[in-house]
Write an enzyme that holds these catalytic residues in place. Structure first.
Site, PDB file in Angstrom:
ATOM      1  N   ASP A 148       0.818  -1.211   0.000  1.00 42.61           N
ATOM      2  CA  ASP A 148       0.000   0.000   0.000  1.00 42.61           C
ATOM      3  C   ASP A 148       0.862   1.277   0.000  1.00 42.61           C
ATOM      4  OD1 ASP A 148      -2.433   1.342   0.066  1.00 42.61           O
ATOM      5  OD2 ASP A 148      -3.265   0.071   1.640  1.00 42.61           O
ATOM      6  N   ASP A 203      -9.963   3.732  -3.525  1.00 42.57           N
ATOM      7  CA  ASP A 203     -10.692   2.513  -3.145  1.00 42.57           C
ATOM      8  C   ASP A 203     -12.096   2.450  -3.736  1.00 42.57           C
ATOM      9  OD1 ASP A 203      -8.448   2.155  -1.670  1.00 42.57           O
ATOM     10  OD2 ASP A 203      -9.459   1.960   0.270  1.00 42.57           O
TER      11      ASP A 203
HETATM   12  C1  GLA Z   1      -5.995   1.252   1.468  1.00 47.32           C
HETATM   13  C2  GLA Z   1      -6.110   0.320   0.275  1.00 47.32           C
HETATM   14  C3  GLA Z   1      -7.244  -0.660   0.526  1.00 47.32           C
HETATM   15  C4  GLA Z   1      -6.978  -1.446   1.809  1.00 47.32           C
HETATM   16  C5  GLA Z   1      -6.785  -0.490   2.971  1.00 47.32           C
HETATM   17  C6  GLA Z   1      -6.302  -1.199   4.230  1.00 47.32           C
HETATM   18  O1  GLA Z   1      -7.111   2.083   1.570  1.00 47.32           O
HETATM   19  O2  GLA Z   1      -6.323   1.038  -0.909  1.00 47.32           O
HETATM   20  O3  GLA Z   1      -7.387  -1.542  -0.573  1.00 47.32           O
HETATM   21  O4  GLA Z   1      -5.847  -2.258   1.628  1.00 47.32           O
HETATM   22  O5  GLA Z   1      -5.829   0.511   2.660  1.00 47.32           O
HETATM   23  O6  GLA Z   1      -6.080  -0.344   5.286  1.00 47.32           O
END
Ligand code: GLA
Length: 391
Positions: A148, A203
């Protein structure tokens, strides 16, 4: 002096040799399940083992899904040697044992970390520990790493991700490397040398608008996808409850057209027949997994009505009609035009309709081509997906 030059040359060749990703992985988009969309931080050994069991029992594994990925929140600390510490309350057996269990089911094991100082959920992350963590993951038996981009402050994306890539390569275990940089630094332009898939957007949310918004962002990216390196429009929301069955069919169809990684994000132990039918639609999965590895392009944009086309191996083609609107639409389909659809507008490809049959991939049946054109009624937010199959 000569000796010095040779030493420098040799050293740079050796550094060059280590600076690579495992090339033979993800020749088609990875398929699996990830904990985040449904369970967030509520992960545990018990849950992950159940999901592995269900992956097999539900027929998802037979349909092609293989990675079981634990997203954020499995890690709580670092010990005095800098080693990552697993949440012992939630994972009492530790990661190696869990990986062994997943492998014993014929599945592969994925884990999550982050290029910054902390993960997005505030857990210890990889910065400064890349090589050490990669060795730890290799020891666990990890097959897939999602990495990430939270808490990275002034870090430079390409070099940050390249450091982890080098760590993974040095750890000598083939691990699919999934970059989760959200598309800010245009990873499609550089990530092919670094990892096997890269997130292209923020997301996904379990809503029609979010899903369709992501689709729009993929439009210009088709040329960057191919065997070994995929645009990742984020994990699937199919079955999580925020969209209708029709909308989930559309979501799944579009992701398959885009040659997207197919990471289910629902509770595999509690799937409705409709959800299972969508996620296990073998005709659609075959589009996603086609060995040519082409991402669909948008052939027609008539506002609420779009036509997407994906070139397939052996001169076959998939076509997806999309009604984005809130009303029922009746569209006229000319199969010979669709067969010739090309990203350079009109194809010079010598495709002849008489050499093909056309299959409807949701009805699972062949379409009669007697009239070459047809009027098709489309529900709001729905798709029709056809495959032109060589006779
Ligand atoms: C970010 C990523 C998500 C997930 C969260 C976990 O937002 O984009 O896909 O992995 O972190 O905290």
């Amino acid at each position: 002096m000569k000796k010095l030059i040779w030493t420098i040359l040799l050293a740079s060749v050796m550094i060059g040799a280590s600076a690579q990703k495992y090339d033979q992985l993800a020749k088609t988009p990875p398929m699996g399940w990830n904990s985040w969309n449904k369970f967030g931080c509520n992960v545990s050994e018990k849950l992950i083992m159940q999901m592995a069991d269900q992956m097999v029992a539900s027929g998802m594994h037979d349909a092609g899904y293989e990675y079981i990925v634990i997203d954020d929140c499995w890690q709580v600390d670092r010990d005095e040697n800098g080693e990552i510490v697993v949440d012992k309350d939630r994972f009492p057996g530790g990661m190696k044992k869990l990986a062994d269990y997943i492998h014993s089911k014929g599945l592969k094991f994925g884990i999550y970390s982050c290029a910054g100082s902390k993960t997005c959920a505030g857990r210890p992350a990889g910065r400064g520990h890349e090589f050490q963590d990669a060795r730890t993951y290799a020891r666990y038996g990890v097959d897939y790493l999602k990495y990430d981009w939270c808490n990275t402050t002034t870090q430079e994306p390409k070099s940050s991700y390249a450091t982890m890539r080098d760590g993974l390569f040095a750890a000598k275990r083939p691990i699919v490397f999934s970059l989760c940089e959200w598309g800010t630094a245009k990873p499609w332009e550089w990530a092919k040398e670094v990892g096997h898939l890269w997130r292209t957007t923020g997301d996904i949310v379990d809503r029609w608008d979010s899903m369709i918004d992501i689709l729009d962002k993929e439009r210009e990216l088709a040329k960057y996808a191919g065997p070994g390196g995929w645009n990742d429009p984020d994990m699937l929301e199919v079955g999580n409850g925020g969209m209708t069955t029709e909308e989930y069919k559309t979501h799944f169809s579009l992701w398959c057209m885009l040659a997207a990684p197919l990471m289910a994000g629902n509770d595999l132990g509690n799937m409705s027949p409709e959800t299972a039918e969508i996620l296990k639609n073998g005709d659609l999965i075959a589009l996603d997994q086609d060995v040519l590895g082409k991402q669909a392009f948008c052939f027609r944009d008539n506002g609420d009505y779009e036509i997407w086309v994906k070139k397939l191996d052996k001169n076959e083609k998939a076509v997806c009609l999309l009604n984005r609107g809130d009303e029922v639409k009746e569209v006229q389909v000319d199969y010979s035009v669709l067969l010739k659809a090309n990203d350079n507008y009109w194809s010079t490809d010598p495709y002849k309709l008489e050499d093909y049959k056309v299959r409807d991939l949701w009805e699972h049946k062949e379409i009669s081509l007697e009239n070459k054109t047809a009027f098709v009624k489309m529900a709001p937010h729905s798709v029709k997906v056809y495959r032109f199959i060589k006779k």
